[in-house]
Design an enzyme around this catalytic site. Structure first.
Site, mmCIF file in Angstrom:
data_model
loop_
_atom_site.group_PDB
_atom_site.id
_atom_site.type_symbol
_atom_site.label_atom_id
_atom_site.label_comp_id
_atom_site.label_asym_id
_atom_site.label_seq_id
_atom_site.Cartn_x
_atom_site.Cartn_y
_atom_site.Cartn_z
ATOM 1 N NE ARG A 25 82.527 61.899 2.100
ATOM 2 C CZ ARG A 25 82.973 62.806 2.966
ATOM 3 N NH1 ARG A 25 83.102 64.046 2.629
ATOM 4 N NH2 ARG A 25 83.251 62.451 4.185
ATOM 5 N NE ARG A 29 78.725 68.521 0.322
ATOM 6 C CZ ARG A 29 79.400 68.939 1.376
ATOM 7 N NH1 ARG A 29 78.945 69.937 2.095
ATOM 8 N NH2 ARG A 29 80.525 68.355 1.718
ATOM 9 N NE ARG A 38 72.512 67.042 1.562
ATOM 10 C CZ ARG A 38 72.090 68.028 2.322
ATOM 11 N NH1 ARG A 38 70.806 68.305 2.409
ATOM 12 N NH2 ARG A 38 72.948 68.738 3.010
ATOM 13 C CG ASP A 74 78.633 60.023 7.140
ATOM 14 O OD1 ASP A 74 79.113 60.744 6.256
ATOM 15 O OD2 ASP A 74 79.090 59.970 8.299
ATOM 16 C CE1 TYR A 149 83.818 63.291 12.618
ATOM 17 C CE2 TYR A 149 84.804 61.227 11.931
ATOM 18 C CZ TYR A 149 84.500 62.546 11.682
ATOM 19 O OH TYR A 149 84.892 63.126 10.512
HETATM 20 O O1 CP3 Z 1 82.094 57.835 -1.130
HETATM 21 C C1 CP3 Z 1 80.868 57.949 -1.325
HETATM 22 O O2 CP3 Z 1 80.387 58.518 -2.329
HETATM 23 C C2 CP3 Z 1 79.899 57.274 -0.366
HETATM 24 C C3 CP3 Z 1 79.349 58.106 0.639
HETATM 25 C C4 CP3 Z 1 80.153 58.554 1.841
HETATM 26 C C5 CP3 Z 1 79.821 59.736 2.548
HETATM 27 N N1 CP3 Z 1 80.586 59.774 3.676
HETATM 28 C C6 CP3 Z 1 78.792 60.687 2.143
HETATM 29 C C7 CP3 Z 1 78.802 62.040 2.703
HETATM 30 C C8 CP3 Z 1 81.188 57.925 2.530
HETATM 31 C C9 CP3 Z 1 81.970 56.670 2.198
HETATM 32 C C10 CP3 Z 1 81.443 58.712 3.700
HETATM 33 C C11 CP3 Z 1 82.427 58.347 4.715
HETATM 34 C C12 CP3 Z 1 82.819 59.330 5.719
HETATM 35 N N2 CP3 Z 1 82.006 60.178 6.417
HETATM 36 C C13 CP3 Z 1 84.129 59.506 6.200
HETATM 37 C C14 CP3 Z 1 85.311 58.714 5.774
HETATM 38 C C15 CP3 Z 1 85.874 59.238 4.503
HETATM 39 C C16 CP3 Z 1 86.659 60.505 4.669
HETATM 40 O O3 CP3 Z 1 86.284 61.474 4.006
HETATM 41 O O4 CP3 Z 1 87.662 60.486 5.349
HETATM 42 C C17 CP3 Z 1 84.094 60.507 7.171
HETATM 43 C C18 CP3 Z 1 85.286 61.032 7.957
HETATM 44 C C19 CP3 Z 1 82.752 60.917 7.304
HETATM 45 C C20 CP3 Z 1 82.186 61.935 8.230
HETATM 46 C C21 CP3 Z 1 81.618 63.052 7.467
HETATM 47 N N3 CP3 Z 1 80.402 63.021 6.846
HETATM 48 C C22 CP3 Z 1 82.184 64.335 7.268
HETATM 49 C C23 CP3 Z 1 83.546 64.773 7.775
HETATM 50 C C24 CP3 Z 1 81.261 65.065 6.516
HETATM 51 C C25 CP3 Z 1 81.333 66.526 6.166
HETATM 52 C C26 CP3 Z 1 82.399 66.801 5.192
HETATM 53 C C27 CP3 Z 1 81.839 66.829 3.810
HETATM 54 O O5 CP3 Z 1 82.501 66.379 2.882
HETATM 55 O O6 CP3 Z 1 80.716 67.335 3.674
HETATM 56 C C28 CP3 Z 1 80.167 64.216 6.219
HETATM 57 C C29 CP3 Z 1 78.976 64.535 5.414
HETATM 58 C C30 CP3 Z 1 78.866 63.758 4.127
HETATM 59 N N4 CP3 Z 1 79.053 62.420 3.995
HETATM 60 C C31 CP3 Z 1 78.453 64.283 2.861
HETATM 61 C C32 CP3 Z 1 78.415 63.212 1.974
HETATM 62 C C33 CP3 Z 1 77.994 63.232 0.523
HETATM 63 C C34 CP3 Z 1 78.060 65.701 2.570
HETATM 64 C C35 CP3 Z 1 76.700 65.912 3.166
HETATM 65 C C36 CP3 Z 1 75.766 66.801 2.368
HETATM 66 O O7 CP3 Z 1 75.224 66.360 1.332
HETATM 67 O O8 CP3 Z 1 75.549 67.915 2.829
#
Ligand code: CP3
Length: 345
Positions: A25, A29, A38, A74, A149
């Site tokens: 990640r 944010r 964003r 994502d 999911y």
């Molecule tokens: O690593 C990176 O920088 C690449 C981008 C990336 C995102 N999601 C961006 C994201 C990657 C590799 C993911 C994978 C992802 N998404 C996973 C596997 C990794 C993990 O954390 O276990 C999972 C379970 C998801 C599902 C998901 N997407 C969740 C649970 C959430 C909300 C939680 C959170 O951290 O906000 C997201 C949203 C998400 N995916 C955001 C980002 C940057 C935040 C969204 C925003 O900008 O509001």
């Protein structure tokens, strides 16, 4: 050796000039420049605009000096393209039409990578923009985590719906997992075709499974995804959380690198995995809230335990939104500095 090589070399267990580091990640944010983008577009739109996805993918590469870029997207993007609507709320993703019966499973389409052409365009644009400064990681979710999911309809604490399906209607669970494995195999192969140099498979929720159930419902499908990648294969990283009970099985998926979370010491994980298995991890993301000297001690401890080769430094899970950027920068600097001293010993 340069910044461009050390991550790929470490994935193969080869000697490096210093320990490579990136952060799960890392485009997210906690970065004010990410927040600025964003504030103009929604999360899913950001994922679907290759120009903006490229911009945010590069932000941490420039700001933190990490040794790899990861495609901004994502794990649920291809799931949406398979026919399951996804809503990204502040509290995380939700799927308003959970997939719980035979007809819902049959309605899901096996992914056609062209239907997520924006992801492949982003991969090509990012590679061009990086001009080989650092390698690009592509990724997908693992079939089990994606099935969770889909069946739960979002995140979960108990995972009761997916487990109920697995235990009461195993043939349906297998049908869903097989569809996801075929889809993710094609998806990752298409990312590699577009220029991804490493892929990471996120089985974030694998740790909720008993070992026996991991072997039945997760391992064979992750293996199927990996086997779908074109030869010669790019390095594959398998990642999950709370997987201390499953490490050997994660390795047995055929992945080249095993991700380790912070709930186990990384030397203990390495001893279990055996010599020659590169590992990635494993600092607690909350360690970035420690004062700098304590953070340095924790980073050094991970480096010392992991040893000088076959280690990619990372957090044990994604970086948290309230993390101070300076702390992430300090972590990367400490890894490089101390890793260099260790590599030259
Ligand atoms: O690593 C990176 O920088 C690449 C981008 C990336 C995102 N999601 C961006 C994201 C990657 C590799 C993911 C994978 C992802 N998404 C996973 C596997 C990794 C993990 O954390 O276990 C999972 C379970 C998801 C599902 C998901 N997407 C969740 C649970 C959430 C909300 C939680 C959170 O951290 O906000 C997201 C949203 C998400 N995916 C955001 C980002 C940057 C935040 C969204 C925003 O900008 O509001």
């Amino acid at each position: 050796m340069s910044r461009a090589d050390r991550f790929l070399r470490a994935c193969r267990g080869l000697p490096v000039d210093t320990t490579p580091v990136w952060i799960m990640r890392q485009a997210g944010r906690y970065l004010p420049e990410y927040q600025a983008v964003r504030s103009r577009v929604g999360f899913l739109e950001l994922c679907k605009r290759p120009d903006l996805a490229t911009e945010v993918t590069l932000q941490p590469v420039d700001r933190l000096g990490v040794d790899a870029a990861i495609l901004f997207s994502d794990i649920l993007i291809p799931v949406e393209a398979m026919g399951a609507p996804v809503i990204m709320g502040d509290a995380g993703p939700s799927l308003p039409e959970p997939v719980r019966d035979e007809s819902a499973i049959d309605r899901l389409r096996v992914l056609e990578p062209e239907s997520v052409g924006f992801v492949l365009d982003a991969v090509r644009m990012i590679r061009a923009a990086l001009s080989d400064q650092v390698p690009l990681i592509g990724f997908s979710g693992a079939p089990f985590t994606l099935a969770s999911y889909l069946v739960e309809g979002g995140g979960s604490k108990s995972f009761i719906e997916i487990k109920r399906l697995m235990f009461q209607r195993p043939e349906l669970a297998h049908r869903l997992l097989d569809k996801l494995a075929k889809s993710m195999g094609r998806y990752l192969a298409a990312q590699v075709g577009a220029g991804a140099q490493v892929v990471q498979i996120f089985d974030s929720w694998a740790g909720v499974l008993a070992p026996e159930d991991y072997e039945t419902f997760a391992l064979p499908y992750t293996r199927q995804v990996i086997e779908a990648l074109p030869a010669p294969r790019v390095p594959v990283i398998i990642f999950g959380t709370e997987t201390a009970g499953l490490l050997e099985r994660l390795r047995d998926t055929g992945a080249d690198v095993v991700g380790v979370d912070w709930r186990i010491e990384i030397d203990v994980a390495r001893a279990r995995l055996g010599p020659g298995v590169p590992v990635q991890g494993n600092l607690d993301p909350c360690a970035l809230f420690l004062p700098r000297e304590h953070l340095a001690r924790r980073v050094e401890d991970v480096l010392r335990r992991a040893g000088p080769s076959g280690h990619i430094f990372n957090l044990g899970h994604g970086i948290l939104p309230p993390t101070p950027v300076d702390s992430a920068i300090a972590m990367v600097d400490i890894v490089h500095e101390r890793g260099r001293a260790r590599a030259s010993q």
